[in-house]
Design an enzyme around this catalytic site. Structure first.
Site, mmCIF file in Angstrom:
data_model
loop_
_atom_site.group_PDB
_atom_site.id
_atom_site.type_symbol
_atom_site.label_atom_id
_atom_site.label_comp_id
_atom_site.label_asym_id
_atom_site.label_seq_id
_atom_site.Cartn_x
_atom_site.Cartn_y
_atom_site.Cartn_z
ATOM 1 N N HIS A 1 64.035 -49.189 37.351
ATOM 2 C CA HIS A 1 64.011 -50.477 38.061
ATOM 3 C C HIS A 1 62.725 -51.211 37.687
ATOM 4 O O HIS A 1 61.643 -50.612 37.701
ATOM 5 C CB HIS A 1 64.074 -50.260 39.570
ATOM 6 N N ASP B 1 68.407 -48.600 45.320
ATOM 7 C CA ASP B 1 67.008 -48.375 44.918
ATOM 8 C C ASP B 1 66.236 -47.576 45.967
ATOM 9 O O ASP B 1 65.040 -47.781 46.150
ATOM 10 C CB ASP B 1 66.295 -49.714 44.659
ATOM 11 N N LEU C 1 73.988 -53.037 35.622
ATOM 12 C CA LEU C 1 74.038 -53.986 36.729
ATOM 13 C C LEU C 1 75.251 -53.808 37.636
ATOM 14 O O LEU C 1 75.587 -54.705 38.399
ATOM 15 C CB LEU C 1 74.000 -55.420 36.182
ATOM 16 N N ILE D 1 76.741 -47.975 41.357
ATOM 17 C CA ILE D 1 77.457 -46.723 41.117
ATOM 18 C C ILE D 1 78.359 -46.419 42.311
ATOM 19 O O ILE D 1 77.920 -46.480 43.458
ATOM 20 C CB ILE D 1 76.459 -45.572 40.883
ATOM 21 N N ASN E 1 66.316 -50.368 26.584
ATOM 22 C CA ASN E 1 65.931 -49.064 27.119
ATOM 23 C C ASN E 1 66.687 -47.944 26.414
ATOM 24 O O ASN E 1 66.138 -46.858 26.191
ATOM 25 C CB ASN E 1 66.183 -49.009 28.627
ATOM 26 N N GLY F 1 70.437 -53.289 25.661
ATOM 27 C CA GLY F 1 70.208 -51.872 25.396
ATOM 28 C C GLY F 1 68.826 -51.554 24.864
ATOM 29 O O GLY F 1 68.660 -50.585 24.119
ATOM 30 N N ASN G 1 67.691 -43.905 37.508
ATOM 31 C CA ASN G 1 67.717 -45.345 37.249
ATOM 32 C C ASN G 1 66.308 -45.835 36.939
ATOM 33 O O ASN G 1 65.326 -45.321 37.484
ATOM 34 C CB ASN G 1 68.253 -46.083 38.479
ATOM 35 N N GLU H 1 58.653 -49.652 31.255
ATOM 36 C CA GLU H 1 60.016 -49.112 31.181
ATOM 37 C C GLU H 1 60.222 -48.208 29.972
ATOM 38 O O GLU H 1 60.779 -47.105 30.092
ATOM 39 C CB GLU H 1 61.048 -50.248 31.151
#
Length: 220
Positions: free
Chosen positions: A122, A163, A103, A106, A26, A24, A120, A193
């Site tokens: 990436h 993606d 990971l 969806i 991010n 976690g 998202n 990120e």
């Protein structure tokens, strides 16, 4: 920022659900940005993880944010999991779903219901090193195997592909000569990120970006 202050500025609070599989970091970057005023008009409704041991759930609970475990292992098959996951998200009904190191793919039905409301992060410069099989540390391993000199991160909207959704923002990060996958992963998080994802959330909350004909445009 309070709801009252948001209303005075003409914006409603953007309610988000953050989905995380691991530590976690991010998620923490998002919460830090909210504390520091770099994200405004946003409320985290819940944090969802597919991993019982995810530290992200602890981070959420420590902030009195609803922490929800949705593990595929608790369901008879993937279809049952997809139905339950989608039902839970519909019950929460967020304005935006943020995949912050999640990971699990969806479910298609969730993408359809929450069209243009899922983003998202990436850990590469899409369209390089993305798609099926490219996740987590594996991305950085492949970057080093290929010998590229510049990598980075991408924030994008999520569509039915892997993606493949419209790109919101990207940031380049140099690959150093003595990098290991772990060192490179950390640098990409710190230099890209943790900057891009909070900024994208703030831009969406404050209506600075629009999605038109499959492209992200900036400006009110």
């Amino acid at each position: 920022m309070t709801n009252e202050a948001s209303e005075r500025r003409g914006f409603e609070m953007l309610k988000i659900v953050v989905c995380v599989s691991g530590g976690g970091t991010n998620l923490q970057a998002i919460m830090n940005a909210m504390d520091e005023g770099r994200i405004t008009n946003v409320e985290i409704m819940a944090v969802i993880s597919n991993n019982r041991g995810a530290k992200a759930l602890e981070r959420a609970a420590s902030r009195k944010i609803e922490a929800i475990l949705m593990s595929p292992r608790e369901y008879s098959d993937r279809e049952a999991y997809h139905e339950a996951f989608t039902a839970k998200m519909c019950a929460l009904d967020p304005d935006l779903i943020v995949l912050a190191g999640f990971l699990v793919r969806i479910p298609p039905q969730m993408v359809e219901i929450f069209g243009n409301r899922i983003i998202n992060i990436h850990p590469s410069l899409i369209p390089s090193f993305c798609g099926v099989g490219y996740y987590g540390l594996k991305v950085h391993e492949k970057v080093l195997e290929r010998g590229v000199k510049v990598t980075g991160a991408t924030v994008h909207f999520v569509n039915e592909g892997m993606d493949e959704g419209p790109i919101i923002s990207q940031k380049a990060v140099n690959v150093e000569e003595n990098d290991t996958p772990e060192l490179l992963q950390r640098r990409v998080m710190e230099e890209a990120e943790w900057i891009l994802l909070p900024q994208a959330i703030d831009d969406i909350a404050n209506k600075r970006i629009r999605l038109i004909d499959g492209k992200v445009l900036r400006g009110n």
